[in-house]
Design a protein around this motif. Structure first.
Motif, mmCIF file in Angstrom:
data_model
loop_
_atom_site.group_PDB
_atom_site.id
_atom_site.type_symbol
_atom_site.label_atom_id
_atom_site.label_comp_id
_atom_site.label_asym_id
_atom_site.label_seq_id
_atom_site.Cartn_x
_atom_site.Cartn_y
_atom_site.Cartn_z
ATOM 1 N N ASP A 140 11.030 -9.928 -16.040
ATOM 2 C CA ASP A 140 11.412 -9.638 -17.422
ATOM 3 C C ASP A 140 12.251 -8.355 -17.504
ATOM 4 O O ASP A 140 13.256 -8.304 -18.220
ATOM 5 C CB ASP A 140 10.175 -9.505 -18.309
ATOM 6 C CG ASP A 140 9.464 -10.841 -18.516
ATOM 7 O OD1 ASP A 140 10.081 -11.886 -18.237
ATOM 8 O OD2 ASP A 140 8.301 -10.819 -18.948
ATOM 9 N N LEU A 141 11.824 -7.322 -16.772
ATOM 10 C CA LEU A 141 12.590 -6.080 -16.759
ATOM 11 C C LEU A 141 13.961 -6.290 -16.135
ATOM 12 O O LEU A 141 14.972 -5.763 -16.616
ATOM 13 C CB LEU A 141 11.827 -4.988 -15.996
ATOM 14 C CG LEU A 141 10.541 -4.457 -16.637
ATOM 15 C CD1 LEU A 141 9.791 -3.555 -15.652
ATOM 16 C CD2 LEU A 141 10.848 -3.685 -17.918
ATOM 17 N N SER A 142 14.008 -7.067 -15.077
ATOM 18 C CA SER A 142 15.262 -7.302 -14.362
ATOM 19 C C SER A 142 16.256 -8.083 -15.197
ATOM 20 O O SER A 142 17.474 -7.868 -15.112
ATOM 21 C CB SER A 142 14.988 -8.042 -13.054
ATOM 22 O OG SER A 142 14.164 -7.270 -12.197
ATOM 23 N N ALA A 143 15.752 -9.001 -16.003
ATOM 24 C CA ALA A 143 16.631 -9.827 -16.829
ATOM 25 C C ALA A 143 17.375 -9.001 -17.870
ATOM 26 O O ALA A 143 18.464 -9.382 -18.317
ATOM 27 C CB ALA A 143 15.826 -10.926 -17.516
ATOM 28 N N ALA A 144 16.791 -7.860 -18.221
ATOM 29 C CA ALA A 144 17.386 -7.041 -19.278
ATOM 30 C C ALA A 144 18.472 -6.101 -18.775
ATOM 31 O O ALA A 144 19.277 -5.608 -19.572
ATOM 32 C CB ALA A 144 16.290 -6.225 -19.970
ATOM 33 N N TYR B 96 9.745 2.189 -10.954
ATOM 34 C CA TYR B 96 10.830 1.583 -10.185
ATOM 35 C C TYR B 96 12.051 2.503 -10.149
ATOM 36 O O TYR B 96 12.645 2.718 -9.092
ATOM 37 C CB TYR B 96 11.224 0.234 -10.797
ATOM 38 C CG TYR B 96 10.192 -0.852 -10.678
ATOM 39 C CD1 TYR B 96 9.385 -0.978 -9.545
ATOM 40 C CD2 TYR B 96 10.028 -1.790 -11.700
ATOM 41 C CE1 TYR B 96 8.449 -1.998 -9.442
ATOM 42 C CE2 TYR B 96 9.095 -2.814 -11.593
ATOM 43 C CZ TYR B 96 8.308 -2.905 -10.470
ATOM 44 O OH TYR B 96 7.375 -3.915 -10.364
ATOM 45 N N ILE B 97 12.422 3.047 -11.307
ATOM 46 C CA ILE B 97 13.620 3.905 -11.406
ATOM 47 C C ILE B 97 13.428 5.179 -10.600
ATOM 48 O O ILE B 97 14.324 5.607 -9.854
ATOM 49 C CB ILE B 97 13.918 4.240 -12.882
ATOM 50 C CG1 ILE B 97 14.283 2.972 -13.656
ATOM 51 C CG2 ILE B 97 15.053 5.270 -12.983
ATOM 52 C CD1 ILE B 97 14.244 3.147 -15.167
ATOM 53 N N ARG C 73 17.929 -3.947 -9.629
ATOM 54 C CA ARG C 73 18.039 -3.386 -8.272
ATOM 55 C C ARG C 73 16.895 -2.423 -7.987
ATOM 56 O O ARG C 73 16.327 -2.425 -6.887
ATOM 57 C CB ARG C 73 19.386 -2.678 -8.110
ATOM 58 C CG ARG C 73 20.578 -3.613 -8.011
ATOM 59 C CD ARG C 73 21.810 -2.894 -7.465
ATOM 60 N NE ARG C 73 22.249 -1.814 -8.335
ATOM 61 C CZ ARG C 73 23.127 -1.975 -9.338
ATOM 62 N NH1 ARG C 73 23.652 -3.170 -9.587
ATOM 63 N NH2 ARG C 73 23.494 -0.943 -10.075
ATOM 64 N N ALA C 74 16.550 -1.597 -8.973
ATOM 65 C CA ALA C 74 15.459 -0.639 -8.795
ATOM 66 C C ALA C 74 14.130 -1.363 -8.588
ATOM 67 O O ALA C 74 13.331 -0.995 -7.721
ATOM 68 C CB ALA C 74 15.380 0.293 -10.002
ATOM 69 N N ALA C 75 13.892 -2.406 -9.376
ATOM 70 C CA ALA C 75 12.638 -3.147 -9.276
ATOM 71 C C ALA C 75 12.526 -3.864 -7.939
ATOM 72 O O ALA C 75 11.446 -3.927 -7.340
ATOM 73 C CB ALA C 75 12.534 -4.148 -10.426
ATOM 74 N N GLN C 76 13.637 -4.390 -7.448
ATOM 75 C CA GLN C 76 13.616 -5.114 -6.192
ATOM 76 C C GLN C 76 13.453 -4.185 -4.995
ATOM 77 O O GLN C 76 12.999 -4.590 -3.933
ATOM 78 C CB GLN C 76 14.903 -5.937 -6.038
ATOM 79 C CG GLN C 76 14.863 -6.940 -4.898
ATOM 80 C CD GLN C 76 13.648 -7.862 -4.972
ATOM 81 O OE1 GLN C 76 13.292 -8.374 -6.044
ATOM 82 N NE2 GLN C 76 12.977 -8.056 -3.838
ATOM 83 N N PHE C 77 13.790 -2.907 -5.178
ATOM 84 C CA PHE C 77 13.695 -1.931 -4.088
ATOM 85 C C PHE C 77 12.242 -1.676 -3.702
ATOM 86 O O PHE C 77 11.945 -1.410 -2.531
ATOM 87 C CB PHE C 77 14.375 -0.621 -4.504
ATOM 88 C CG PHE C 77 14.458 0.401 -3.413
ATOM 89 C CD1 PHE C 77 15.382 0.276 -2.387
ATOM 90 C CD2 PHE C 77 13.601 1.491 -3.390
ATOM 91 C CE1 PHE C 77 15.460 1.210 -1.371
ATOM 92 C CE2 PHE C 77 13.665 2.433 -2.373
ATOM 93 C CZ PHE C 77 14.597 2.293 -1.362
ATOM 94 N N ALA C 78 11.321 -1.737 -4.666
ATOM 95 C CA ALA C 78 9.895 -1.502 -4.374
ATOM 96 C C ALA C 78 9.048 -2.512 -5.148
ATOM 97 O O ALA C 78 8.297 -2.147 -6.048
ATOM 98 C CB ALA C 78 9.502 -0.075 -4.731
ATOM 99 N N LEU D 171 0.814 -1.213 0.000
ATOM 100 C CA LEU D 171 0.000 0.000 0.000
ATOM 101 C C LEU D 171 0.846 1.260 0.000
ATOM 102 O O LEU D 171 0.594 2.199 -0.767
ATOM 103 C CB LEU D 171 -0.933 -0.006 1.212
ATOM 104 C CG LEU D 171 -2.056 -1.044 1.191
ATOM 105 C CD1 LEU D 171 -2.826 -1.026 2.495
ATOM 106 C CD2 LEU D 171 -2.991 -0.802 0.006
ATOM 107 N N GLU D 172 1.838 1.316 0.876
ATOM 108 C CA GLU D 172 2.664 2.525 0.945
ATOM 109 C C GLU D 172 3.403 2.762 -0.363
ATOM 110 O O GLU D 172 3.422 3.888 -0.882
ATOM 111 C CB GLU D 172 3.664 2.417 2.096
ATOM 112 C CG GLU D 172 4.529 3.668 2.246
ATOM 113 C CD GLU D 172 5.470 3.601 3.434
ATOM 114 O OE1 GLU D 172 6.236 4.549 3.637
ATOM 115 O OE2 GLU D 172 5.439 2.574 4.159
ATOM 116 N N GLN D 173 4.009 1.723 -0.926
ATOM 117 C CA GLN D 173 4.745 1.880 -2.178
ATOM 118 C C GLN D 173 3.832 2.332 -3.316
ATOM 119 O O GLN D 173 4.232 3.128 -4.166
ATOM 120 C CB GLN D 173 5.432 0.561 -2.549
ATOM 121 C CG GLN D 173 6.576 0.181 -1.627
ATOM 122 C CD GLN D 173 7.157 -1.190 -1.928
ATOM 123 O OE1 GLN D 173 6.869 -1.784 -2.969
ATOM 124 N NE2 GLN D 173 7.960 -1.717 -1.008
#
Length: 267
Positions: free
Chosen positions: A70-74, A247-248, A80-85, A9-11
């Protein structure tokens, strides 16, 4: 009931994509969308997900885990940005509300935007119970002169909001058609509105029309792209570029040390 994964919810509600949700003392959020009032908490998310309107609003049927993978694989940095939130989702907001809200967001901070939007709804929206108000329709705002918005303290943005309302109410801007138009054409249509540039147009496309390939670029995002993804264009992130952008943006704003080297070079 099945737990909803990849939804925080917060993110989601405090990342700058929406302005009508307020955090309550117990950690839940209360907000209004398309005339519906909701209090949502981590505990009642599974029940909320069963509701057709709110399940769609929070985009709960989309597989964000796969999109993130899929985004992370590229790209390692994007990973790192995607995993942060990982719990951030793009809301399905009402298009007119998103357009109007992001016009009001120009050169503004989130607390002040929320205040302006709240006053706009209280002054010109229909009451829907329990002290809440619907977002005013474009027809309601189109009937006003910019001076009538003085009380909500939106400054120079008043004339832009009224122009947007008149173009939407008259059909000059058909927001429903923009959901399926070519992205560049949809952006150009929105930029017919006085005061709407590429950033507000892309915010409207992403957050109001759910065009997940739209990639809003403000000064901060341009800096983040230059520093973290030099030489890359938004198109490089594909059909989910808008999710990558979230994410970025969030990762960059929460980790200013990423730009420390940039400042050292500038010095």
């Amino acid at each position: 009931m099945q737990k909803i994964l990849d939804f925080d919810l917060e993110q989601t509600l405090e990342c700058g994509q929406c302005f009508r949700w307020e955090r309550q003392p117990d950690g839940s959020y209360t907000g209004v969308a398309s005339g519906h009032i909701l209090n949502i908490s981590e505990e009642n998310i599974p029940q909320i997900a069963q509701d057709e309107f709110w399940g769609n609003y929070f985009d709960l049927k989309r597989d964000y885990a796969k999109i993130r993978a899929d985004l992370s694989a590229a790209d390692r940095t994007l990973a790192r940005a995607a995993q942060f939130a990982p719990g951030m989702r793009i809301l399905n907001q009402e298009p007119w509300e998103a357009l109007c809200s992001f016009i009001l967001s120009q050169n503004n901070n989130i607390p002040r935007i929320r205040g302006i939007v709240k006053r706009l709804c209280e002054q010109f929206g229909e009451p829907i119970g329990d002290g809440f108000f619907a977002f005013p329709t474009p027809e309601r705002i189109a009937a006003l002169e910019p001076e009538a918005l003085c009380e909500i303290r939106c400054g120079f943005r008043a004339k832009y909001v009224v122009d947007a309302a008149r173009k939407v109410a008259s059909g000059v801007i058909d927001l429903e058609r923009l959901k399926t138009a070519e992205l560049s054409d949809a952006r150009e249509q929105l930029m017919q509105i006085h005061g709407v540039g590429p950033k507000v147009a892309d915010c409207t496309l992403l957050y109001g029309l759910h065009r997940l390939e739209a990639f809003p670029m403000d000064v901060w995002m341009k800096r983040a792209m230059q520093t973290l993804f030099p030489g890359r264009s938004p198109e490089a992130f594909g059909c989910y570029a808008g999710i990558a952008q979230q994410y970025i943006f969030h990762y960059s704003r929460c980790n200013p040390e990423l730009f420390a080297q940039e400042r050292q070079h500038a010095g």
